[in-house]
Scaffold this motif. Structure first.
Motif, PDB file in Angstrom:
ATOM      1  N   TYR A   1       0.856  -1.186   0.000  1.00 40.04           N
ATOM      2  CA  TYR A   1       0.000   0.000   0.000  1.00 40.04           C
ATOM      3  C   TYR A   1       0.893   1.237   0.000  1.00 40.04           C
ATOM      4  N   GLN A   2       0.396   2.314  -0.585  1.00 41.47           N
ATOM      5  CA  GLN A   2       1.131   3.579  -0.575  1.00 41.47           C
ATOM      6  C   GLN A   2       0.156   4.739  -0.554  1.00 41.47           C
ATOM      7  N   GLY A   3       0.641   5.880  -0.090  1.00 40.07           N
ATOM      8  CA  GLY A   3      -0.203   7.056  -0.012  1.00 40.07           C
ATOM      9  C   GLY A   3       0.572   8.223   0.555  1.00 40.07           C
ATOM     10  N   GLU A   4      -0.155   9.172   1.126  1.00 45.08           N
ATOM     11  CA  GLU A   4       0.456  10.372   1.683  1.00 45.08           C
ATOM     12  C   GLU A   4      -0.167  10.688   3.026  1.00 45.08           C
TER      13      GLU A   4
ATOM     14  N   TYR B   1       4.213  13.973   3.569  1.00 43.62           N
ATOM     15  CA  TYR B   1       5.122  12.824   3.530  1.00 43.62           C
ATOM     16  C   TYR B   1       4.516  11.721   2.675  1.00 43.62           C
ATOM     17  N   ARG B   2       5.381  10.919   2.087  1.00 47.46           N
ATOM     18  CA  ARG B   2       4.974   9.718   1.365  1.00 47.46           C
ATOM     19  C   ARG B   2       4.918   8.597   2.405  1.00 47.46           C
TER      20      ARG B   2
ATOM     21  N   THR C   1       8.882  15.277  -1.212  1.00 43.33           N
ATOM     22  CA  THR C   1       9.697  15.891  -2.251  1.00 43.33           C
ATOM     23  C   THR C   1      10.785  14.958  -2.740  1.00 43.33           C
ATOM     24  N   GLU C   2      11.060  13.890  -1.987  1.00 44.79           N
ATOM     25  CA  GLU C   2      12.069  12.916  -2.361  1.00 44.79           C
ATOM     26  C   GLU C   2      11.513  11.999  -3.441  1.00 44.79           C
ATOM     27  N   LYS C   3      12.270  11.794  -4.510  1.00 43.03           N
ATOM     28  CA  LYS C   3      11.810  10.933  -5.587  1.00 43.03           C
ATOM     29  C   LYS C   3      11.969   9.480  -5.159  1.00 43.03           C
ATOM     30  N   PRO C   4      10.958   8.628  -5.462  1.00 47.29           N
ATOM     31  CA  PRO C   4      11.089   7.210  -5.103  1.00 47.29           C
ATOM     32  C   PRO C   4      12.213   6.579  -5.911  1.00 47.29           C
TER      33      PRO C   4
END
Length: 66
Positions: free
Chosen positions: A26-29, A37-38, A60-63
């Protein structure tokens, strides 16, 4: 009504692009004190049953591509 990000809250969604076991389930903010934050979560199995392991990173950090 469209989703509106509120402070000290967030949302997780099933990761439909999961290609490897190390990718999150799962992913989100989540927004904490006005900072976005991610959020990533993995479903794990422990001695007391299933649980979610979580990780936070600055939005702001790229995955990283692995």
């Amino acid at each position: 009504m469209a989703f509106q990000q509120r402070d000290n809250s967030g949302a997780l969604f099933k990761n439909t692009k999961k290609e490897q076991p190390k990718h999150p389930d799962y992913q989100g903010e989540v927004m904490v004190a006005g900072t976005l934050y991610r959020l990533a979560a993995w479903i794990k199995e422990g001695k007391n049953g299933k649980f979610m392991s979580l990780a936070l990173s600055p939005a702001t950090e790229k995955p990283t591509k692995e």
